[in-house]
Design an enzyme around this catalytic site. Sequence first.
Site, PDB file in Angstrom:
ATOM      1  N   HIS A  18      81.912 -59.407  37.630  1.00 32.94           N
ATOM      2  CA  HIS A  18      81.149 -60.024  38.728  1.00 32.94           C
ATOM      3  C   HIS A  18      81.912 -61.230  39.294  1.00 32.94           C
ATOM      4  CE1 HIS A  18      77.517 -58.313  36.397  1.00 32.94           C
ATOM      5  NE2 HIS A  18      77.670 -57.561  37.471  1.00 32.94           N
ATOM      6  N   LYS A  42      65.120 -51.799  35.128  1.00 35.70           N
ATOM      7  CA  LYS A  42      65.897 -51.898  33.891  1.00 35.70           C
ATOM      8  C   LYS A  42      65.281 -52.949  32.955  1.00 35.70           C
ATOM      9  CE  LYS A  42      70.330 -51.189  36.215  1.00 35.70           C
ATOM     10  NZ  LYS A  42      71.561 -51.859  36.631  1.00 35.70           N
ATOM     11  N   ARG A  91      83.724 -49.950  40.640  1.00 35.01           N
ATOM     12  CA  ARG A  91      84.613 -49.762  39.477  1.00 35.01           C
ATOM     13  C   ARG A  91      85.235 -48.385  39.450  1.00 35.01           C
ATOM     14  NH1 ARG A  91      79.872 -51.925  35.730  1.00 35.01           N
ATOM     15  NH2 ARG A  91      78.845 -50.889  37.465  1.00 35.01           N
ATOM     16  N   SER A 129      77.562 -55.030  32.444  1.00 33.42           N
ATOM     17  CA  SER A 129      76.578 -55.855  31.745  1.00 33.42           C
ATOM     18  C   SER A 129      75.957 -55.073  30.597  1.00 33.42           C
ATOM     19  CB  SER A 129      75.479 -56.304  32.712  1.00 33.42           C
ATOM     20  OG  SER A 129      76.023 -57.103  33.736  1.00 33.42           O
TER      21      SER A 129
END
Length: 156
Positions: A18, A42, A91, A129
């Site tokens: 990040h 989440k 990514r 994360s």
Amino acid sequence: MTITALFPGSFDPFTKGHEYIVERALQLFDNVCIAVGTNVSKKGLLSVENRIRLIKDIYASNPRVRVVSYGSLTGQFALEQGASVIVRGIRNSIDFNFEHDIEATNRILFPSITTVFLATPSEYAHLSSSVVRELLAFGRDVSEFLPGNIDIAKYL
Ligand code: ADP
């Protein structure tokens, strides 16, 4: 003209991946507003308050970075914040396919906003994360995945 970019996400927790995206965005835009989503389905590890505290601690001396929470549609929130750009980190092709659909929808709903995808370098391409949360659950040290001197224990 001042250009503000909104960088939305869960940031549970904020990682070096990040941080890289924020650094790149600061090279392109005048201000970056990091927006921590509150209505994500989440299951969180850090409370939203602590996610924000952690990110604010990283950017305490940078007046070009703001950190806020939000619980509305990202595009709507970008408009409210005066942001004309939404930044997302990419990514791999899975990220791209996912983000591309959201970008297409946002382009219809919020035509004045431009979504910018920033690619991550290979050293962060496997960093997420969720991996950090997994390691924490097994009591492992995660400091190498977090920016600077962040001690995650202060935010758990
Ligand atoms: P979200 O739940 O919205 O995906 P995340 O906090 O997981 O929230 O990610 C926020 C943004 O940061 C997303 O655009 C994501 O693709 C990007 N991101 C996450 N990890 C990395 C990384 N290692 N390198 C580059 N971008 C990343």
